[in-house]
Design a protein around this motif. Structure first.
Motif, PDB file in Angstrom:
ATOM      1  N   GLU A   1       3.053  -0.951  -2.898  1.00 57.68           N
ATOM      2  CA  GLU A   1       3.749  -0.565  -1.665  1.00 57.68           C
ATOM      3  C   GLU A   1       5.264  -0.492  -1.887  1.00 57.68           C
ATOM      4  O   GLU A   1       5.937   0.393  -1.369  1.00 57.68           O
ATOM      5  CB  GLU A   1       3.432  -1.552  -0.529  1.00 57.68           C
ATOM      6  CG  GLU A   1       4.234  -1.205   0.710  1.00 57.68           C
ATOM      7  CD  GLU A   1       3.699  -1.744   2.015  1.00 57.68           C
ATOM      8  OE1 GLU A   1       2.839  -2.641   1.978  1.00 57.68           O
ATOM      9  OE2 GLU A   1       4.149  -1.253   3.063  1.00 57.68           O
TER      10      GLU A   1
ATOM     11  N   GLN B   1      -1.819  -6.309   5.674  1.00 59.63           N
ATOM     12  CA  GLN B   1      -0.989  -5.185   6.154  1.00 59.63           C
ATOM     13  C   GLN B   1      -0.447  -5.483   7.554  1.00 59.63           C
ATOM     14  O   GLN B   1       0.025  -6.570   7.796  1.00 59.63           O
ATOM     15  CB  GLN B   1      -1.784  -3.865   6.065  1.00 59.63           C
ATOM     16  CG  GLN B   1      -2.194  -3.518   4.643  1.00 59.63           C
ATOM     17  CD  GLN B   1      -1.012  -3.336   3.696  1.00 59.63           C
ATOM     18  OE1 GLN B   1       0.076  -2.978   4.104  1.00 59.63           O
ATOM     19  NE2 GLN B   1      -1.201  -3.606   2.417  1.00 59.63           N
TER      20      GLN B   1
ATOM     21  N   TYR C   1      -1.742   6.270   0.819  1.00 61.07           N
ATOM     22  CA  TYR C   1      -0.271   6.410   0.716  1.00 61.07           C
ATOM     23  C   TYR C   1       0.318   5.148   0.079  1.00 61.07           C
ATOM     24  O   TYR C   1       1.430   5.148  -0.425  1.00 61.07           O
ATOM     25  CB  TYR C   1       0.362   6.719   2.088  1.00 61.07           C
ATOM     26  CG  TYR C   1       0.499   5.543   3.027  1.00 61.07           C
ATOM     27  CD1 TYR C   1       1.674   4.794   3.076  1.00 61.07           C
ATOM     28  CD2 TYR C   1      -0.545   5.167   3.865  1.00 61.07           C
ATOM     29  CE1 TYR C   1       1.811   3.709   3.934  1.00 61.07           C
ATOM     30  CE2 TYR C   1      -0.422   4.094   4.724  1.00 61.07           C
ATOM     31  CZ  TYR C   1       0.760   3.363   4.758  1.00 61.07           C
ATOM     32  OH  TYR C   1       0.872   2.291   5.599  1.00 61.07           O
TER      33      TYR C   1
HETATM   34  N1  LIG Z   1      -0.377   0.091   9.633  1.00 63.03           N
HETATM   35  C1  LIG Z   1      -0.178  -0.702   8.641  1.00 63.03           C
HETATM   36  O1  LIG Z   1      -1.007  -1.570   8.341  1.00 63.03           O
HETATM   37  C2  LIG Z   1       1.051  -0.427   7.883  1.00 63.03           C
HETATM   38  C3  LIG Z   1       1.459  -1.525   6.932  1.00 63.03           C
HETATM   39  C4  LIG Z   1       1.989  -1.003   5.654  1.00 63.03           C
HETATM   40  N2  LIG Z   1       2.392  -2.095   4.827  1.00 63.03           N
HETATM   41  C5  LIG Z   1       3.135  -0.066   5.909  1.00 63.03           C
HETATM   42  O2  LIG Z   1       4.193  -0.486   6.167  1.00 63.03           O
HETATM   43  O3  LIG Z   1       3.007   1.125   5.850  1.00 63.03           O
END
Ligand SMILES: NC(=O)CC[C@H](N)C(=O)O
Length: 445
Positions: A269, A173, A137
């Motif tokens: 992202e 992340q 995603y």
């Molecule tokens: N669970 C994750 O690591 C999500 C972090 C990702 N950057 C997000 O916001 O979707």
């Protein structure tokens, strides 16, 4: 009567002093012979001195890398690349230092080579299967090699071990969220942070549109809480300083390591960040406190940047070890966080660090941990070590499948969970911090 009594007391005192002296002499003799034995062990060619290379090899066998801290300790007792018995005695009897602890078998994991052998076996077993999917995603996360598998550990004494792809960088992340939380607590205070964010697991996915009954994100380890933390950090500063401070902070937790920033993942992202944007607007619409509504795009951008800070498992294990050591980085020995901040962070990681798998994780693994959707997991074994795993295929909750599998196998073999060493417990698991099974310590009448 009193004179007689006085005489016997003085005889008792004389005897006592004599016994005391003999006892002290025997303790000194025992210590001297222990040191001599160790000296002989490393004086491999029986020349009356230890070569520095042999000492360094002994330290490397304990998992210690020769960094400037160790060099400084050795420099105090060596001359011309050698240490004689006088220098060695000084090393082994002076103020406790890392080298002394290593040679005395007092490091966090005393039998480091044996422990690492077992870990390597677990690693290779876990590597055989690779279920799950890449988290595409964020399209850039879908482009990485799904076969990557890396593991690293760093103990609170700086003993380090790695297996597999431990030098491959990945974006942190959500594993950035405890770091952002710690920084926010240090900057504005724990009470202030929790005026805006709760302390309960949400029970929902990490990017769910949910707030608690007080109109706050449930905790700082999910997207809503992370976005609020990003809003709290240095709102008056400019974007460049704010990012720079966070980046430097991560680096100091990682032992002043050269961490990186992954521009492609950040842009990826940002371009596909509708869900997080929607979460931010949802919170603004709900008038969630702590979110600076006027700076929303800037706050979101900072959140995306934070998620794209990247490092490898070697670095991440040092970050985890800094938390395991109460805020002192084991490689640099610098305090980077207050212990109270770390304590709060670890409590939250224990109950909320693995999204909607947190309860099961606490039950089966029993350790504070945090995962990121790039496939990384950091695990903190308080007072012992930090562990980092990277395998990009994640399950439906966003947790690395092989990462979880590795931890399950680890915990089934070693008593490292925080409830494993209960007094009175009988277990066949090995405690690598003492090399004994808990059952060895139980005395039942
Ligand atoms: N669970 C994750 O690591 C999500 C972090 C990702 N950057 C997000 O916001 O979707």
């Amino acid at each position: 009567m009193s004179r007689l009594f006085g005489k016997s007391i003085s005889r008792i005192n004389n005897n006592h002093n004599h016994n005391m002296e003999t006892l002290l002499e025997s303790i000194v003799a025992r210590k001297r012979s222990e040191i001599q034995q160790k000296f002989n062990k490393y004086d491999t060619d029986h020349k009356g001195y230890i070569h520095i290379e042999d000492l360094c090899q002994a330290l490397a066998d304990c998992g210690l890398q020769i960094n400037h801290r160790i060099e400084r300790i050795i420099a105090q007792v060596e001359s011309n690349g050698r240490i004689d018995m006088t220098g060695f005695t000084k090393l082994m009897t002076g103020k406790k230092n890392l080298v002394q602890k290593a040679l005395s078998g007092e490091l966090a994991i005393p039998n480091f080579a044996g422990f690492c052998d077992d870990l390597n076996k677990i690693f290779l077993e876990t590597k055989k299967q690779n279920p799950g999917n890449l988290a595409n995603y964020i399209p850039e996360l879908g482009t990485v090699d799904p076969e990557y598998f890396g593991m690293s550990l760093c103990t609170v004494d700086g003993q380090a071990f790695s297996a597999g792809d431990s030098r491959i960088d990945f974006t942190l992340q959500s594993t950035m969220l405890p770091i952002v939380y710690c920084l926010a607590c240090e900057q504005v205070g724990y009470d202030r942070v929790h005026e805006f964010i709760g302390k309960e697991p949400s029970g929902s996915t990490y990017n769910a549109f949910v707030l608690n009954s007080e109109n706050k994100p449930h905790n700082p380890m999910i997207n809503t809480g992370g976005i609020i933390c990003c809003s709290i950090l240095e709102p008056q500063d400019n974007q460049s300083n704010r990012f720079g401070n966070l980046f430097d902070f991560v680096s100091s937790m990682a032992g002043d390591s050269k961490i990186t920033f992954h521009q492609r993942t950040y842009l990826s992202e940002k371009e596909h960040g509708d869900r997080n944007a929607a979460l931010a607007y949802y919170m603004r619409g709900a008038e969630v406190k702590g979110l600076d509504g006027k700076r929303l795009p800037e706050v979101l951008d900072f959140y995306f940047q934070a998620c794209s800070i990247a490092c490898n498992t070697e670095d991440l294990s040092v970050i985890a070890a800094t938390l395991a050591k109460g805020g002192i980085c084991p490689l640099t020995n610098k305090r980077v966080l207050q212990t109270s901040t770390v304590r709060n962070c670890l409590s939250l990681l224990y109950s909320c660090g693995m999204y909607d798998y947190s309860g099961q994780w606490a039950f089966t693994i029993g350790l504070p941990a945090k995962s990121g959707v790039s496939g990384n997991i950091m695990v903190i074994i308080p007072n012992v070590m930090g562990l980092a795993l990277y395998s990009p295929k994640v399950d439906k909750r966003g947790n690395s499948v092989r990462g979880i599998e590795f931890c399950k196998r680890l915990i089934s073999q070693f008593s490292l969970s925080i409830f494993d060493n209960l007094v009175g417990g009988v277990s066949s698991k090995v405690d690598p911090t003492t090399d004994a099974t808990p059952a060895d310590n139980v005395m039942v009448e």
